[in-house]
Design a protein around this motif. Structure first.
Motif, PDB file in Angstrom:
ATOM      1  N   PRO A  91       9.669 -39.215 -49.407  1.00  0.00           N
ATOM      2  CA  PRO A  91       9.004 -39.178 -50.783  1.00  0.00           C
ATOM      3  C   PRO A  91       7.801 -38.185 -50.766  1.00  0.00           C
ATOM      4  CG  PRO A  91       7.648 -40.152 -48.512  1.00  0.00           C
ATOM      5  CD  PRO A  91       9.367 -39.805 -48.496  1.00  0.00           C
ATOM      6  N   LYS A  92       7.598 -37.790 -52.030  1.00  0.00           N
ATOM      7  CA  LYS A  92       6.562 -36.235 -51.729  1.00  0.00           C
ATOM      8  C   LYS A  92       5.677 -35.837 -51.173  1.00  0.00           C
ATOM      9  CE  LYS A  92       6.768 -35.527 -57.043  1.00  0.00           C
ATOM     10  NZ  LYS A  92       5.965 -35.312 -57.935  1.00  0.00           N
ATOM     11  N   THR A  93       5.027 -34.338 -50.951  1.00  0.00           N
ATOM     12  CA  THR A  93       3.882 -34.541 -49.693  1.00  0.00           C
ATOM     13  C   THR A  93       2.871 -35.213 -50.003  1.00  0.00           C
ATOM     14  OG1 THR A  93       5.542 -32.525 -48.849  1.00  0.00           O
ATOM     15  CG2 THR A  93       3.399 -32.590 -47.526  1.00  0.00           C
ATOM     16  N   ASN A  94       2.242 -35.954 -49.317  1.00  0.00           N
ATOM     17  CA  ASN A  94       0.952 -35.960 -49.270  1.00  0.00           C
ATOM     18  C   ASN A  94      -0.232 -35.408 -48.937  1.00  0.00           C
ATOM     19  OD1 ASN A  94      -1.803 -37.516 -50.475  1.00  0.00           O
ATOM     20  ND2 ASN A  94      -1.362 -38.825 -48.795  1.00  0.00           N
ATOM     21  N   LEU A  95      -0.711 -34.165 -49.422  1.00  0.00           N
ATOM     22  CA  LEU A  95      -1.362 -33.343 -48.721  1.00  0.00           C
ATOM     23  C   LEU A  95      -2.433 -33.039 -48.707  1.00  0.00           C
ATOM     24  CD1 LEU A  95      -0.647 -30.444 -48.427  1.00  0.00           C
ATOM     25  CD2 LEU A  95      -1.712 -29.435 -49.957  1.00  0.00           C
ATOM     26  N   THR A  96      -3.382 -33.920 -46.889  1.00  0.00           N
ATOM     27  CA  THR A  96      -4.428 -33.733 -46.599  1.00  0.00           C
ATOM     28  C   THR A  96      -4.506 -33.000 -45.564  1.00  0.00           C
ATOM     29  OG1 THR A  96      -3.246 -34.950 -44.325  1.00  0.00           O
ATOM     30  CG2 THR A  96      -3.704 -36.567 -46.668  1.00  0.00           C
ATOM     31  N   PRO A  97      -6.291 -32.571 -45.779  1.00  0.00           N
ATOM     32  CA  PRO A  97      -6.733 -31.591 -45.261  1.00  0.00           C
ATOM     33  C   PRO A  97      -6.193 -31.020 -43.809  1.00  0.00           C
ATOM     34  CG  PRO A  97      -8.845 -32.367 -46.145  1.00  0.00           C
ATOM     35  CD  PRO A  97      -7.466 -32.973 -46.566  1.00  0.00           C
ATOM     36  N   GLU A  98      -5.412 -31.627 -42.656  1.00  0.00           N
ATOM     37  CA  GLU A  98      -5.174 -32.267 -41.827  1.00  0.00           C
ATOM     38  C   GLU A  98      -3.867 -31.003 -41.749  1.00  0.00           C
ATOM     39  OE1 GLU A  98      -6.481 -34.970 -42.419  1.00  0.00           O
ATOM     40  OE2 GLU A  98      -8.277 -35.016 -40.987  1.00  0.00           O
ATOM     41  N   LEU A  99      -3.163 -31.943 -42.461  1.00  0.00           N
ATOM     42  CA  LEU A  99      -1.200 -31.767 -42.843  1.00  0.00           C
ATOM     43  C   LEU A  99      -1.505 -30.508 -42.941  1.00  0.00           C
ATOM     44  CD1 LEU A  99       1.829 -32.214 -42.959  1.00  0.00           C
ATOM     45  CD2 LEU A  99       1.050 -32.895 -45.477  1.00  0.00           C
ATOM     46  N   ARG A 100      -2.308 -29.788 -44.343  1.00  0.00           N
ATOM     47  CA  ARG A 100      -2.384 -28.036 -44.333  1.00  0.00           C
ATOM     48  C   ARG A 100      -2.754 -27.489 -43.387  1.00  0.00           C
ATOM     49  NH1 ARG A 100      -3.580 -25.078 -49.033  1.00  0.00           N
ATOM     50  NH2 ARG A 100      -3.226 -26.416 -50.456  1.00  0.00           N
ATOM     51  N   ARG A 101      -3.701 -27.903 -42.758  1.00  0.00           N
ATOM     52  CA  ARG A 101      -4.038 -27.389 -40.970  1.00  0.00           C
ATOM     53  C   ARG A 101      -2.972 -27.152 -40.210  1.00  0.00           C
ATOM     54  NH1 ARG A 101      -8.197 -30.623 -39.789  1.00  0.00           N
ATOM     55  NH2 ARG A 101     -10.019 -29.817 -42.053  1.00  0.00           N
ATOM     56  N   ASP A 102      -2.014 -28.062 -40.043  1.00  0.00           N
ATOM     57  CA  ASP A 102      -0.909 -28.379 -39.642  1.00  0.00           C
ATOM     58  C   ASP A 102       0.403 -26.959 -39.801  1.00  0.00           C
ATOM     59  OD1 ASP A 102      -2.078 -29.622 -37.511  1.00  0.00           O
ATOM     60  OD2 ASP A 102      -0.638 -31.368 -38.009  1.00  0.00           O
ATOM     61  N   LEU A 103       0.395 -27.515 -41.783  1.00  0.00           N
ATOM     62  CA  LEU A 103       1.581 -26.526 -41.323  1.00  0.00           C
ATOM     63  C   LEU A 103       1.313 -25.156 -41.818  1.00  0.00           C
ATOM     64  CD1 LEU A 103       2.284 -28.656 -45.413  1.00  0.00           C
ATOM     65  CD2 LEU A 103       3.287 -28.264 -42.996  1.00  0.00           C
ATOM     66  N   GLN A 104      -0.608 -24.625 -42.070  1.00  0.00           N
ATOM     67  CA  GLN A 104      -1.162 -23.184 -41.850  1.00  0.00           C
ATOM     68  C   GLN A 104      -0.210 -22.706 -40.176  1.00  0.00           C
ATOM     69  OE1 GLN A 104      -4.499 -23.515 -43.086  1.00  0.00           O
ATOM     70  NE2 GLN A 104      -4.163 -22.205 -44.833  1.00  0.00           N
ATOM     71  N   MET A 105      -0.821 -23.451 -38.991  1.00  0.00           N
ATOM     72  CA  MET A 105       0.036 -23.228 -38.230  1.00  0.00           C
ATOM     73  C   MET A 105       1.491 -23.691 -37.879  1.00  0.00           C
ATOM     74  SD  MET A 105      -2.356 -23.562 -35.195  1.00  0.00           S
ATOM     75  CE  MET A 105      -1.129 -21.630 -34.293  1.00  0.00           C
ATOM     76  N   ILE A 106       1.753 -24.387 -38.393  1.00  0.00           N
ATOM     77  CA  ILE A 106       3.432 -23.922 -38.250  1.00  0.00           C
ATOM     78  C   ILE A 106       3.946 -22.787 -37.980  1.00  0.00           C
ATOM     79  CG2 ILE A 106       5.753 -24.766 -39.242  1.00  0.00           C
ATOM     80  CD1 ILE A 106       4.042 -27.635 -38.819  1.00  0.00           C
TER      81      ILE A 106
END
Length: 201
Positions: A91-106
């Motif tokens: 599915p399409k990315t459901n961008l939540t604040p937690e997921l945004r932080r995780d992607l920044q961490m990656i």
């Protein structure tokens, strides 16, 4: 006495001159009338058909009506709802604040590794993928007891895991070091120096 010039008799030359005068007179009369040239007329010049063996060859081309074509507005293609059958309908990315932080961490994983591991630099401006899923890593049957995370070590997000690690104190000290460099020479820095001097005296 009929003399010939360039192989033509005098009677033939007189006839040709009379035809040329008639053509000039008709051209003068037609030039007075206003003529509007169409693009089709400009595109297709008038060609007199040559004669071959007494038969005229027809070289006239059919003139088509000139029409202006208006380009249709370009419509942006909408991205499909899932990635397709090749990607198991991700599915399409459901961008939540937690997921945004995780992607920044990656994206900043080389900083989290503290120079112990090399990662290729990520130069993408948009680090959020179009299609993605978040899952939980489960220990396999072949993993030893030392490789598994304990219940305390298991966290909800990647950022929480990094902050819970032992290297947090290094991050804090590095952060304070950068802040001191940035704030040196400012008013707050000067006030701290003055307050320190007063305590000594």
């Amino acid at each position: 006495m009929a003399t010939t010039t360039l192989g033509l008799p005098d009677a033939e030359i007189d006839r040709l001159l009379a035809e040329a005068e008639a053509r000039l007179a008709s051209r003068d009369a037609s030039s007075k009338a206003v003529r509007i040239a169409t693009p089709a007329a400009i595109a297709a010049p008038v060609v007199t058909p040559p004669t071959t063996g007494g038969q005229a060859v027809n070289l006239k081309k059919e003139r088509k009506d000139v029409s202006v074509r208006v380009p249709a507005p370009v419509q942006k293609k909408k991205a499909p709802e899932d990635a397709g059958s090749d990607w198991f309908h991700m599915p399409k990315t459901n961008l939540t604040p937690e997921l945004r932080r995780d992607l920044q961490m990656i994206k900043l994983r080389d900083v989290a590794a503290m120079g112990k591991q090399f990662f290729k630099r990520d130069t993408r401006k948009n680090f959020v993928p179009t299609y993605s899923q978040v899952g939980t890593i489960l220990p396999g049957a072949t993993d030893g007891m030392n490789n598994r995370l304990t219940r305390k070590e298991k966290k909800r997000t990647i950022v929480e895991e990094v902050l819970a690690s032992e290297a947090t104190s290094k991050y804090k000290s590095k952060y304070h070091e950068i802040q001191e460099k940035k704030q040196s020479g400012r008013k707050s820095h000067y006030k701290k120096l003055v307050a320190g001097r007063r305590k000594r005296s």
